[in-house]
Design an enzyme around this catalytic site. Structure first.
Site, PDB file in Angstrom:
ATOM      1  N   LYS A   1      -9.462   2.668  -2.017  1.00 13.35           N
ATOM      2  CA  LYS A   1      -9.733   2.069  -0.704  1.00 13.35           C
ATOM      3  C   LYS A   1     -11.049   2.590  -0.133  1.00 13.35           C
ATOM      4  O   LYS A   1     -11.211   3.813   0.050  1.00 13.35           O
ATOM      5  CB  LYS A   1      -8.566   2.392   0.228  1.00 13.35           C
ATOM      6  CG  LYS A   1      -8.620   1.740   1.603  1.00 13.35           C
ATOM      7  CD  LYS A   1      -7.338   2.082   2.373  1.00 13.35           C
ATOM      8  CE  LYS A   1      -7.218   1.355   3.693  1.00 13.35           C
ATOM      9  NZ  LYS A   1      -5.924   1.640   4.364  1.00 13.35           N
TER      10      LYS A   1
ATOM     11  N   GLU B   1       0.859  -1.198   0.000  1.00 15.63           N
ATOM     12  CA  GLU B   1       0.000   0.000   0.000  1.00 15.63           C
ATOM     13  C   GLU B   1       0.891   1.244   0.000  1.00 15.63           C
ATOM     14  O   GLU B   1       1.934   1.254   0.663  1.00 15.63           O
ATOM     15  CB  GLU B   1      -0.852  -0.024   1.288  1.00 15.63           C
ATOM     16  CG  GLU B   1      -1.735   1.188   1.505  1.00 15.63           C
ATOM     17  CD  GLU B   1      -2.467   1.130   2.861  1.00 15.63           C
ATOM     18  OE1 GLU B   1      -2.127   0.276   3.705  1.00 15.63           O
ATOM     19  OE2 GLU B   1      -3.382   1.948   3.067  1.00 15.63           O
TER      20      GLU B   1
ATOM     21  N   CYS C   1      -5.360  -2.935   2.504  1.00 14.04           N
ATOM     22  CA  CYS C   1      -5.108  -3.002   3.945  1.00 14.04           C
ATOM     23  C   CYS C   1      -6.356  -3.181   4.795  1.00 14.04           C
ATOM     24  O   CYS C   1      -6.955  -4.254   4.819  1.00 14.04           O
ATOM     25  CB  CYS C   1      -4.286  -1.785   4.364  1.00 14.04           C
ATOM     26  SG  CYS C   1      -3.382  -2.087   5.904  1.00 14.04           S
TER      27      CYS C   1
END
Ligand code: ACM
Length: 262
Positions: free
Chosen positions: A108, A38, A141
């Protein structure tokens, strides 16, 4: 199909050096897709919006150009997290790049902690892409703690989750990604960074232990808590197409969404 990750420790703000490291690390690699961390070009621990602004780039910007050259050189596909600029907005995004060019972007959805100060939550949903006929999705994540994210990918036919990460809570994602893989019968490639980012007033330590998991939740490959580590394993993605757990049970067909209403 050969899938892998490269665990490393990007240095905050050193975009060129971080990208150069991928060139060195992938020398001689034989894989169909390799997942990188990430925010793996910029580093993670931003102190203010100005820093985000100075490092964010469009999805077809210089980081994409760099990855495209690397993907062509090794005839592979690469997944990397990056701070994305789109108009006046910033996203914690991940790109999938192949020899053909930019194949997909994911923004995300579930922002972690101070990411909420700098980034907008993802507005592209959970898109599914194809690598040589194999369906893949990306999560970033903290998304791992939301079972809906992986489930929505599975419902769209994704066979592999590609998961660039900068995890800070030890052991959680090593467990959750096994469970997510098992409950959706899909493969999972989690690339987590390691090391400490010390930014003076703030510091974060990342937990490493990247791993590749099969549709039964078994770990096929993993990395230590610290240290650069490239791992590639051969998988049969077709194993992620069969959702049966007994002759009378199918993980997707047995869902009862009508009962899940709140
Ligand atoms: C995280 O989502 N980077 C913990």
């Amino acid at each position: 199909m050969r899938v892998g990750f490269y665990q490393c420790s990007p240095e905050f703000g050193s975009v060129e050096a971080n990208l150069d490291q991928y060139t060195q690390a992938l020398e001689g690699v034989q894989a169909d897709v390799v997942v990188l961390p990430e925010l793996g070009n910029s580093g993670y621990l931003f102190l203010n919006l100005e820093e985000v602004k100075s490092m964010a780039e469009p999805a077809d910007g210089p980081t994409f150009e760099f990855l495209h050259t690397l993907a062509k050189k090794h005839n592979t596909h690469l997944v990397l997290g990056f701070p994305e600029r789109k108009g006046d907005h910033f996203y914690n995004s991940s790109m999938l790049v192949g020899p053909e060019g930019l194949m997909g972007v994911y923004r995300k959805v579930h922002l972690f902690y101070e990411e909420k100060l700098y980034f907008q939550p993802g507005n592209l949903g959970f898109p599914v892409f194809e690598i040589d006929g194999v369906k893949v999705g990306m999560l970033v994540c903290f998304d791992h703690l939301f079972p809906e994210a992986a489930r929505v990918l599975a419902l769209q036919g994704a066979q592999i989750v590609l998961h660039p990460s900068n995890l800070v809570m030890p052991t959680k994602a090593q467990l959750s990604t096994r469970v997510r893989s098992m409950e959706n019968k899909m493969f999972w490639v989690m690339c987590n960074r390691y090391g400490t980012e010390d930014r003076g007033e703030k510091s974060l330590t990342y937990t490493g232990e990247s791993q590749i998991v099969d549709p039964d939740g078994m770990v096929l490959a993993n990395a230590p808590a610290e240290g650069d580590c490239l791992q590639v394993v051969e998988i049969d993605p077709a194993k992620a197409s069969d959702k049966k757990v007994t002759s009378r049970n199918d993980l997707l067909e047995d869902r009862r969404p009508e009962v899940y209403q709140l």
